[in-house]
Design a protein around this motif. Structure first.
Motif, PDB file in Angstrom:
ATOM      1  N   SER A  24     -14.943  -7.921  -0.770  1.00 16.66           N
ATOM      2  CA  SER A  24     -15.158  -9.376  -0.863  1.00 16.66           C
ATOM      3  C   SER A  24     -14.627  -9.935  -2.174  1.00 16.66           C
ATOM      4  CB  SER A  24     -16.643  -9.712  -0.729  1.00 16.66           C
ATOM      5  OG  SER A  24     -17.110  -9.325   0.517  1.00 16.66           O
ATOM      6  N   GLU A  25     -14.900  -9.233  -3.260  1.00 12.90           N
ATOM      7  CA  GLU A  25     -14.455  -9.677  -4.583  1.00 12.90           C
ATOM      8  C   GLU A  25     -12.929  -9.742  -4.646  1.00 12.90           C
ATOM      9  OE1 GLU A  25     -14.278  -7.987  -9.151  1.00 12.90           O
ATOM     10  OE2 GLU A  25     -15.650  -7.045  -7.739  1.00 12.90           O
ATOM     11  N   VAL A  26     -12.265  -8.701  -4.163  1.00 14.72           N
ATOM     12  CA  VAL A  26     -10.804  -8.663  -4.216  1.00 14.72           C
ATOM     13  C   VAL A  26     -10.201  -9.703  -3.278  1.00 14.72           C
ATOM     14  CG1 VAL A  26      -8.773  -7.216  -3.854  1.00 14.72           C
ATOM     15  CG2 VAL A  26     -10.828  -6.238  -4.883  1.00 14.72           C
ATOM     16  N   GLN A  27     -10.753  -9.839  -2.102  1.00 11.93           N
ATOM     17  CA  GLN A  27     -10.250 -10.834  -1.151  1.00 11.93           C
ATOM     18  C   GLN A  27     -10.359 -12.235  -1.747  1.00 11.93           C
ATOM     19  OE1 GLN A  27     -12.125 -10.752   2.695  1.00 11.93           O
ATOM     20  NE2 GLN A  27     -10.841 -12.369   3.491  1.00 11.93           N
ATOM     21  N   LYS A  29     -10.272 -13.049  -4.937  1.00 13.05           N
ATOM     22  CA  LYS A  29      -9.260 -13.171  -5.988  1.00 13.05           C
ATOM     23  C   LYS A  29      -7.872 -13.392  -5.390  1.00 13.05           C
ATOM     24  CE  LYS A  29     -11.908 -12.574  -9.524  1.00 13.05           C
ATOM     25  NZ  LYS A  29     -12.169 -13.623 -10.500  1.00 13.05           N
ATOM     26  N   ILE A  30      -7.563 -12.686  -4.309  1.00 12.62           N
ATOM     27  CA  ILE A  30      -6.270 -12.851  -3.656  1.00 12.62           C
ATOM     28  C   ILE A  30      -6.132 -14.253  -3.086  1.00 12.62           C
ATOM     29  CG2 ILE A  30      -4.906 -12.128  -1.653  1.00 12.62           C
ATOM     30  CD1 ILE A  30      -5.847  -9.246  -2.271  1.00 12.62           C
ATOM     31  N   GLU A  31      -7.155 -14.720  -2.399  1.00 17.59           N
ATOM     32  CA  GLU A  31      -7.115 -16.061  -1.811  1.00 17.59           C
ATOM     33  C   GLU A  31      -7.008 -17.132  -2.890  1.00 17.59           C
ATOM     34  OE1 GLU A  31     -10.475 -16.213   0.803  1.00 17.59           O
ATOM     35  OE2 GLU A  31      -9.501 -14.927   2.286  1.00 17.59           O
ATOM     36  N   ALA A  32      -7.707 -16.957  -4.004  1.00 14.41           N
ATOM     37  CA  ALA A  32      -7.623 -17.913  -5.108  1.00 14.41           C
ATOM     38  C   ALA A  32      -6.223 -17.919  -5.712  1.00 14.41           C
ATOM     39  CB  ALA A  32      -8.663 -17.588  -6.177  1.00 14.41           C
ATOM     40  N   ALA A  33      -5.618 -16.747  -5.814  1.00  8.53           N
ATOM     41  CA  ALA A  33      -4.261 -16.659  -6.354  1.00  8.53           C
ATOM     42  C   ALA A  33      -3.263 -17.346  -5.432  1.00  8.53           C
ATOM     43  CB  ALA A  33      -3.879 -15.199  -6.570  1.00  8.53           C
ATOM     44  N   LEU A  34      -3.462 -17.229  -4.131  1.00  9.38           N
ATOM     45  CA  LEU A  34      -2.556 -17.859  -3.168  1.00  9.38           C
ATOM     46  C   LEU A  34      -2.638 -19.381  -3.197  1.00  9.38           C
ATOM     47  CD1 LEU A  34      -2.655 -15.526  -0.075  1.00  9.38           C
ATOM     48  CD2 LEU A  34      -0.667 -16.120  -1.456  1.00  9.38           C
ATOM     49  N   ASP A  35      -3.722 -19.912  -3.745  1.00 12.16           N
ATOM     50  CA  ASP A  35      -3.812 -21.362  -3.904  1.00 12.16           C
ATOM     51  C   ASP A  35      -2.811 -21.863  -4.940  1.00 12.16           C
ATOM     52  OD1 ASP A  35      -5.815 -21.606  -2.022  1.00 12.16           O
ATOM     53  OD2 ASP A  35      -7.442 -21.607  -3.501  1.00 12.16           O
ATOM     54  N   ALA A  55      -7.217  -1.126   2.847  1.00 10.92           N
ATOM     55  CA  ALA A  55      -5.902  -1.362   3.453  1.00 10.92           C
ATOM     56  C   ALA A  55      -5.980  -2.465   4.499  1.00 10.92           C
ATOM     57  CB  ALA A  55      -5.369  -0.068   4.064  1.00 10.92           C
ATOM     58  N   TYR A  56      -6.985  -2.418   5.342  1.00 11.36           N
ATOM     59  CA  TYR A  56      -7.135  -3.437   6.375  1.00 11.36           C
ATOM     60  C   TYR A  56      -7.406  -4.812   5.782  1.00 11.36           C
ATOM     61  CZ  TYR A  56      -6.928  -0.131  10.223  1.00 11.36           C
ATOM     62  OH  TYR A  56      -6.506   0.803  11.126  1.00 11.36           O
ATOM     63  N   MET A  57      -8.186  -4.886   4.718  1.00 12.37           N
ATOM     64  CA  MET A  57      -8.435  -6.171   4.074  1.00 12.37           C
ATOM     65  C   MET A  57      -7.133  -6.751   3.546  1.00 12.37           C
ATOM     66  SD  MET A  57      -8.649  -7.897   0.955  1.00 12.37           S
ATOM     67  CE  MET A  57      -8.797  -6.615  -0.258  1.00 12.37           C
ATOM     68  N   LEU A  58      -6.292  -5.913   2.928  1.00 13.41           N
ATOM     69  CA  LEU A  58      -4.998  -6.390   2.434  1.00 13.41           C
ATOM     70  C   LEU A  58      -4.110  -6.849   3.582  1.00 13.41           C
ATOM     71  CD1 LEU A  58      -4.311  -3.700  -0.300  1.00 13.41           C
ATOM     72  CD2 LEU A  58      -4.901  -6.104  -0.672  1.00 13.41           C
ATOM     73  N   TYR A  59      -4.147  -6.132   4.683  1.00 10.09           N
ATOM     74  CA  TYR A  59      -3.365  -6.516   5.858  1.00 10.09           C
ATOM     75  C   TYR A  59      -3.836  -7.869   6.394  1.00 10.09           C
ATOM     76  CZ  TYR A  59      -1.717  -6.666  10.648  1.00 10.09           C
ATOM     77  OH  TYR A  59      -1.156  -7.071  11.829  1.00 10.09           O
ATOM     78  N   ILE A  60      -5.124  -8.041   6.529  1.00  9.83           N
ATOM     79  CA  ILE A  60      -5.672  -9.300   7.047  1.00  9.83           C
ATOM     80  C   ILE A  60      -5.345 -10.453   6.098  1.00  9.83           C
ATOM     81  CG2 ILE A  60      -7.831 -10.533   7.535  1.00  9.83           C
ATOM     82  CD1 ILE A  60      -8.855  -7.785   8.643  1.00  9.83           C
ATOM     83  N   ALA A  61      -5.459 -10.214   4.791  1.00  6.50           N
ATOM     84  CA  ALA A  61      -5.103 -11.253   3.818  1.00  6.50           C
ATOM     85  C   ALA A  61      -3.626 -11.619   3.937  1.00  6.50           C
ATOM     86  CB  ALA A  61      -5.425 -10.781   2.402  1.00  6.50           C
TER      87      ALA A  61
END
Length: 102
Positions: A24-27, A29-35, A55-61
């Protein structure tokens, strides 16, 4: 050791562990960076622990970014653990950084 380290708005280096316990924490951060950018490069080489859930979380992101006309490039040049997990779950990554476009 921090889990993530922004080198700039387009480059995120993940360090330490990426596993089911901290997705959840990494997801977030990734979503915030994509903003802040159209393309985000995520460097996975420094990871010490990495599992299929990560790996699956990165794929879904990555898929979610694509749906929003953005891109996440999962980068791994040397980390054999990351390569093995991606191979096991059938997810592709880049071993070369894209040429910068200025």
């Amino acid at each position: 050791m921090p889990l993530h380290h922004f080198l700039n708005d387009r480059f995120l280096r993940l360090e330490g562990r990426l596993y089911s316990g901290n997705l959840s924490e990494v997801q977030f951060k990734i979503e915030a960076a994509l903003d802040k950018t159209q393309t985000l490069i995520v460097d996975l080489d420094p990871l010490e622990k990495f599992d299929a859930a990560g790996a699956y979380m990165l794929y879904i992101a990555s898929e979610k970014a694509r749906e929003n006309n953005k891109q996440i490039i999962l980068f791994c040049r040397e980390n054999e653990i990351v390569k093995l997990v991606f191979s096991f779950v059938g997810i592709h990554y880049s071993s070369k950084l894209p040429t910068p476009s200025f």
